[in-house]
Design an enzyme around this catalytic site. Structure first.
Site, mmCIF file in Angstrom:
data_model
loop_
_atom_site.group_PDB
_atom_site.id
_atom_site.type_symbol
_atom_site.label_atom_id
_atom_site.label_comp_id
_atom_site.label_asym_id
_atom_site.label_seq_id
_atom_site.Cartn_x
_atom_site.Cartn_y
_atom_site.Cartn_z
ATOM 1 N N GLU A 1 0.822 -1.203 0.000
ATOM 2 C CA GLU A 1 0.000 0.000 0.000
ATOM 3 C C GLU A 1 0.863 1.262 0.000
ATOM 4 O O GLU A 1 0.550 2.247 -0.675
ATOM 5 C CB GLU A 1 -0.934 0.005 1.207
ATOM 6 C CG GLU A 1 -2.095 -0.959 1.096
ATOM 7 C CD GLU A 1 -3.044 -0.591 -0.021
ATOM 8 O OE1 GLU A 1 -3.338 0.609 -0.197
ATOM 9 O OE2 GLU A 1 -3.495 -1.509 -0.735
ATOM 10 N N CYS B 1 -17.500 -0.484 -18.148
ATOM 11 C CA CYS B 1 -17.734 -0.217 -16.730
ATOM 12 C C CYS B 1 -19.087 -0.759 -16.284
ATOM 13 O O CYS B 1 -20.108 -0.530 -16.953
ATOM 14 C CB CYS B 1 -17.669 1.286 -16.461
ATOM 15 S SG CYS B 1 -17.978 1.714 -14.723
ATOM 16 N N CYS C 1 -15.413 3.587 -20.308
ATOM 17 C CA CYS C 1 -16.806 3.579 -19.849
ATOM 18 C C CYS C 1 -17.613 2.448 -20.467
ATOM 19 O O CYS C 1 -18.558 1.943 -19.844
ATOM 20 C CB CYS C 1 -17.454 4.925 -20.151
ATOM 21 S SG CYS C 1 -16.605 6.323 -19.356
ATOM 22 N N CYS D 1 -23.742 6.254 -14.016
ATOM 23 C CA CYS D 1 -22.682 7.229 -13.730
ATOM 24 C C CYS D 1 -23.106 8.619 -14.206
ATOM 25 O O CYS D 1 -23.374 8.825 -15.394
ATOM 26 C CB CYS D 1 -21.389 6.805 -14.415
ATOM 27 S SG CYS D 1 -20.031 7.977 -14.191
ATOM 28 N N CYS E 1 -11.728 3.091 -14.669
ATOM 29 C CA CYS E 1 -12.046 4.506 -14.453
ATOM 30 C C CYS E 1 -10.754 5.306 -14.316
ATOM 31 O O CYS E 1 -10.538 6.028 -13.342
ATOM 32 C CB CYS E 1 -12.917 4.641 -13.196
ATOM 33 S SG CYS E 1 -13.838 6.198 -13.115
#
Length: 370
Positions: free
Chosen positions: A45, A210, A207, A216, A200
């Protein structure tokens, strides 16, 4: 303005769509997904902050091979930690990783407290990273809001404003809290990050693939690239520096360690000077009899807050006594395991046996360490 825009989907429907997409299209074979532990999740991370997965993977694997546990990281010398971080950028991350390992060893016996507030109190760990460590390593419910999640939620709800503004960030955290499930936390956390990282994306969102294209709000307006709003730009000032490439009769180069905080904190760098007169005065005082050679071509290294124009200045000295704790001789042909600032590493690599070839640059977008 309300703290949270009205959700475009129920939490259950959002989770169903996201996890169905993830099961087929998500990333399931990343190195840190194998043998999940709080330590491995934490290191990944931190490395993934501001850095793409493809860049992180080889760094992560080398880091784990050398420091497989918190204890081994905590007792290592900072130079070795930063050496393995060299080229990854944002060097405060590496320093904070080392500091936090020491705290974990001293105060928690090398274990991770599975409490978001306690984790966020460690150097370099914020609220989202703490949530990712808990969710990914234990499966307990914890909310994340990294850059990828911010972008996806900002587009999904057409959230106005730069996410760095407190009011905007609060709205995004509220949305993240709303959608986070109580089950399949490991998969959900990876899925919501993958959505932003692989579909994204900032400049080229896909898109058509997605699972949320039909709801959206940014997509409905044809304004995907408008969200989230970018940080207000400021013109970058340009600073100049001369980096001294002082070589001895054996071809070694003199390095200086930077102060612990600030620009390239804790890394080894070439001696730097504001101008040629200051460089010459330093040589007269510390290395009398040095022979100054022709300067190399200037090149730019761009930080988040300014541009640094670097002029390499080669010079020769027969010998230099009393190098001291914050200076060392470095052999480019047999390099030491020390952390190097990115342009310094490139300059040292470009050194032929007796000359400077192929000056580096330009470099872009390195964060200024706090």
């Amino acid at each position: 303005m309300s703290e949270m825009p009205s959700p475009v989907l129920s939490a259950a429907e959002f989770q169903r769509r996201l996890l169905a997409w993830f099961d087929v299209h998500g990333r399931h074979d990343l190195p840190w997904q194998q043998e999940r532990t709080p330590y491995r999740v934490w290191v990944s991370e931190i490395m993934l902050q501001q850095t793409q997965v493809a860049t992180v993977i080889p760094y992560f694997e080398r880091f784990m091979a050398r420091f497989p546990t918190v204890r081994e990281l905590a007792v290592a010398h900072q130079d070795e930690v930063l050496h393995l971080w060299t080229g990854l950028g944002y060097y405060a991350r590496g320093r904070n990783l080392h500091k936090a390992a020491g705290v974990l060893l001293d105060e928690h016996g090398g274990d991770f407290p599975m409490d978001a507030e306690a984790l966020a109190a460690l150097p370099g760990i914020g609220r989202s990273t703490a949530g990712a460590i808990i969710a990914q390593s234990s499966g307990e419910r914890a909310v994340i809001l990294d850059g990828n999640v911010k972008r996806s939620l900002a587009r999904l709800h057409a959230v106005e404003g730069w996410p760095g503004r407190p009011a905007v960030e609060r709205r995004l955290w509220a949305l993240a809290e709303h959608y986070t499930p109580h089950e399949r936390l490991v998969d959900y956390t990876q899925a919501v990050m993958d959505l932003g990282a692989t579909l994204c994306r900032r400049g080229t969102p896909e898109c058509g693939r997605c699972p949320f294209a039909d709801v959206c709000l940014a997509h409905a307006r044809g304004a995907e690239r408008r969200f989230p709003e970018s940080k207000p730009k400021k013109s970058l000032p340009t600073r100049t520096t001369r980096m001294l490439l002082l070589r001895d009769a054996r071809g070694r180069v003199l390095l200086e360690q930077r102060p612990a905080s600030g620009l390239w904190g804790g890394l080894w760098s070439l001696p730097q000077f504001d101008d040629e007169a200051a460089l010459t005065a330093w040589l007269d005082s510390h290395a009398p009899g040095s022979a100054i050679e022709s300067a190399g071509a200037p090149f730019l290294h761009v930080f988040s807050h300014f541009r640094l124009e670097i002029t390499p200045q080669p010079a020769r000295v027969e010998r230099l006594d009393a190098v001291g704790e914050t200076r060392r001789w470095y052999d480019p042909e047999n390099p030491d395991a020390v952390g190097l600032a990115a342009p310094v590493k490139s300059l040292l690599t470009s050194l032929a046996p007796l000359a400077l070839d192929a000056p580096p640059g330009p470099y872009t977008h390195e964060e200024i360490d706090p």
